[in-house]
Design a protein around this motif. Structure first.
Motif, PDB file in Angstrom:
ATOM      1  N   HIS A 182       0.847  -1.186   0.000  1.00 29.42           N
ATOM      2  CA  HIS A 182       0.000   0.000   0.000  1.00 29.42           C
ATOM      3  C   HIS A 182       0.889   1.244   0.000  1.00 29.42           C
ATOM      4  N   GLY A 183       0.432   2.243  -0.760  1.00 27.11           N
ATOM      5  CA  GLY A 183       1.162   3.497  -0.802  1.00 27.11           C
ATOM      6  C   GLY A 183       2.309   3.551  -1.797  1.00 27.11           C
ATOM      7  N   THR A 184       2.415   2.547  -2.678  1.00 25.46           N
ATOM      8  CA  THR A 184       3.512   2.542  -3.652  1.00 25.46           C
ATOM      9  C   THR A 184       3.120   3.187  -4.976  1.00 25.46           C
ATOM     10  N   GLY A 185       1.849   3.507  -5.141  1.00 28.48           N
ATOM     11  CA  GLY A 185       1.420   4.188  -6.362  1.00 28.48           C
ATOM     12  C   GLY A 185       0.638   3.324  -7.334  1.00 28.48           C
ATOM     13  N   LYS A 186       0.111   2.199  -6.879  1.00 22.80           N
ATOM     14  CA  LYS A 186      -0.647   1.314  -7.766  1.00 22.80           C
ATOM     15  C   LYS A 186      -1.908   1.998  -8.303  1.00 22.80           C
ATOM     16  N   SER A 187      -2.670   2.617  -7.425  1.00 26.37           N
ATOM     17  CA  SER A 187      -3.905   3.276  -7.852  1.00 26.37           C
ATOM     18  C   SER A 187      -3.618   4.458  -8.770  1.00 26.37           C
ATOM     19  N   THR A 188      -2.583   5.201  -8.457  1.00 26.27           N
ATOM     20  CA  THR A 188      -2.200   6.333  -9.305  1.00 26.27           C
ATOM     21  C   THR A 188      -1.827   5.844 -10.697  1.00 26.27           C
ATOM     22  N   LEU A 189      -1.071   4.760 -10.760  1.00 29.63           N
ATOM     23  CA  LEU A 189      -0.685   4.191 -12.046  1.00 29.63           C
ATOM     24  C   LEU A 189      -1.904   3.655 -12.797  1.00 29.63           C
ATOM     25  N   LEU A 190      -2.823   3.055 -12.078  1.00 32.48           N
ATOM     26  CA  LEU A 190      -4.044   2.544 -12.702  1.00 32.48           C
ATOM     27  C   LEU A 190      -4.834   3.682 -13.344  1.00 32.48           C
ATOM     28  N   GLU A 191      -4.903   4.818 -12.676  1.00 28.25           N
ATOM     29  CA  GLU A 191      -5.597   5.981 -13.230  1.00 28.25           C
ATOM     30  C   GLU A 191      -4.907   6.459 -14.512  1.00 28.25           C
ATOM     31  N   ALA A 192      -3.578   6.458 -14.519  1.00 28.66           N
ATOM     32  CA  ALA A 192      -2.832   6.854 -15.725  1.00 28.66           C
ATOM     33  C   ALA A 192      -3.068   5.856 -16.855  1.00 28.66           C
ATOM     34  N   LEU A 193      -3.164   4.569 -16.513  1.00 32.71           N
ATOM     35  CA  LEU A 193      -3.426   3.536 -17.521  1.00 32.71           C
ATOM     36  C   LEU A 193      -4.809   3.724 -18.138  1.00 32.71           C
ATOM     37  N   LYS A 194      -5.792   4.084 -17.321  1.00 36.09           N
ATOM     38  CA  LYS A 194      -7.156   4.326 -17.830  1.00 36.09           C
ATOM     39  C   LYS A 194      -7.152   5.384 -18.930  1.00 36.09           C
ATOM     40  N   PHE A 243       9.081   5.730  -2.295  1.00 35.86           N
ATOM     41  CA  PHE A 243       8.798   7.039  -1.730  1.00 35.86           C
ATOM     42  C   PHE A 243       8.197   6.876  -0.337  1.00 35.86           C
ATOM     43  N   PRO A 244       8.316   7.893   0.507  1.00 38.58           N
ATOM     44  CA  PRO A 244       7.713   7.808   1.845  1.00 38.58           C
ATOM     45  C   PRO A 244       6.200   7.625   1.754  1.00 38.58           C
ATOM     46  N   LEU A 245       5.659   6.870   2.680  1.00 34.77           N
ATOM     47  CA  LEU A 245       4.228   6.589   2.735  1.00 34.77           C
ATOM     48  C   LEU A 245       3.467   7.845   3.147  1.00 34.77           C
ATOM     49  N   GLU A 246       2.435   8.186   2.381  1.00 36.05           N
ATOM     50  CA  GLU A 246       1.583   9.324   2.710  1.00 36.05           C
ATOM     51  C   GLU A 246       0.308   8.813   3.357  1.00 36.05           C
ATOM     52  N   GLU A 247      -0.048   9.384   4.480  1.00 33.64           N
ATOM     53  CA  GLU A 247      -1.268   8.996   5.183  1.00 33.64           C
ATOM     54  C   GLU A 247      -2.469   9.603   4.457  1.00 33.64           C
ATOM     55  N   ASP A 248      -3.431   8.755   4.087  1.00 35.36           N
ATOM     56  CA  ASP A 248      -4.624   9.255   3.407  1.00 35.36           C
ATOM     57  C   ASP A 248      -5.900   8.932   4.170  1.00 35.36           C
ATOM     58  N   LEU A 258       6.936 -15.964 -10.262  1.00 34.72           N
ATOM     59  CA  LEU A 258       6.177 -15.121 -11.183  1.00 34.72           C
ATOM     60  C   LEU A 258       7.126 -14.269 -12.018  1.00 34.72           C
ATOM     61  N   PRO A 259       6.896 -14.230 -13.307  1.00 27.56           N
ATOM     62  CA  PRO A 259       7.691 -13.347 -14.159  1.00 27.56           C
ATOM     63  C   PRO A 259       7.164 -11.917 -14.027  1.00 27.56           C
ATOM     64  N   VAL A 260       7.809 -11.127 -13.189  1.00 25.22           N
ATOM     65  CA  VAL A 260       7.336  -9.769 -12.950  1.00 25.22           C
ATOM     66  C   VAL A 260       8.210  -8.753 -13.673  1.00 25.22           C
ATOM     67  N   THR A 261       7.573  -7.672 -14.056  1.00 23.44           N
ATOM     68  CA  THR A 261       8.279  -6.507 -14.584  1.00 23.44           C
ATOM     69  C   THR A 261       8.244  -5.465 -13.479  1.00 23.44           C
ATOM     70  N   ARG A 262       9.414  -4.947 -13.113  1.00 22.80           N
ATOM     71  CA  ARG A 262       9.493  -3.898 -12.079  1.00 22.80           C
ATOM     72  C   ARG A 262       9.126  -2.554 -12.687  1.00 22.80           C
ATOM     73  N   LEU A 263       8.289  -1.817 -11.984  1.00 18.78           N
ATOM     74  CA  LEU A 263       7.904  -0.472 -12.400  1.00 18.78           C
ATOM     75  C   LEU A 263       8.454   0.512 -11.385  1.00 18.78           C
ATOM     76  N   VAL A 264       9.394   1.332 -11.817  1.00 13.64           N
ATOM     77  CA  VAL A 264      10.043   2.275 -10.911  1.00 13.64           C
ATOM     78  C   VAL A 264      10.049   3.671 -11.508  1.00 13.64           C
ATOM     79  N   GLY A 265      10.307   4.650 -10.649  1.00 11.05           N
ATOM     80  CA  GLY A 265      10.420   6.027 -11.107  1.00 11.05           C
ATOM     81  C   GLY A 265       9.104   6.767 -11.063  1.00 11.05           C
ATOM     82  N   SER A 266       9.029   7.818 -11.856  1.00  6.77           N
ATOM     83  CA  SER A 266       7.831   8.656 -11.906  1.00  6.77           C
ATOM     84  C   SER A 266       6.646   7.872 -12.473  1.00  6.77           C
TER      85      SER A 266
END
Length: 168
Positions: A8-20, A117-122, A148-156
């Motif tokens: 939690h807090g790694t940016g999954k939801s933010t990335l999902l929104e960008a994917l949409k 990145f540091p965890l932001e409390e929401d 699992l064959p995973v692809t790492r997603l890092v950065g902005s």
């Protein structure tokens, strides 16, 4: 199926929104976790109770989702296993592993988002850097156990999205 794995807090939801936005042809689901946690705060539910509700609602969803090509999710059966394990729900954790093991998970594409990145409390997600690191360690254990064959997603967000789009 596209599965984001990360604490939690790694940016999954933010990335999902960008994917949409980048790929409107892909159905994106942030799962039932966030709405249940929001309701749980209002109702005074414990984290344990919230996780029980999440698992009940998601129990049979994984097997049907995994075979869909144009589907992306942030809250998967892997997340459920992690939280069940952390909260000592051993039977539910074992159940999630069995469901995953019996599914056709080889059809999914897994993308791991490490803690950068540091965890932001929401007010919704489970707070605390220690808990976040424990989640991350358990997710890495799952990746290793199932090789699992995973692809790492890092950065902005932009860099993560570009890597994601190049690998789907």
């Amino acid at each position: 199926m596209i599965v984001f794995i990360g604490a939690h807090g790694t940016g999954k939801s933010t990335l999902l929104e960008a994917l949409k936005i980048a790929r409107p042809d892909i159905y994106c689901s942030d799962g039932v976790g966030r709405p249940i946690k929001d309701a749980g705060k209002q109702l005074g539910l414990t984290q344990w109770d919230e996780q029980l509700i999440i698992n009940t609602l998601q129990k049979h969803k994984w097997k049907t989702d995994v075979v869909q090509r144009n589907f992306a999710c942030t809250r998967s059966i892997i997340d459920e296993w992690v939280y069940c394990t952390m909260f000592g729900m051993d039977d539910l954790a074992a159940d999630r592993k069995d469901i995953f093991r019996d599914s056709d998970y080889s059809k999914a594409k897994f993308f791991y988002i490490p803690i950068e990145f540091p965890l932001e409390e929401d007010g919704t997600r489970y707070a605390g850097d220690k808990l976040q690191r424990q989640c991350d360690e358990l997710m890495i254990d799952w990746i290793d156990e199932f090789t699992l064959p995973v692809t790492r997603l890092v950065g902005s967000v932009e860099l993560r999205l570009q890597t994601l789009l190049n690998n789907i």
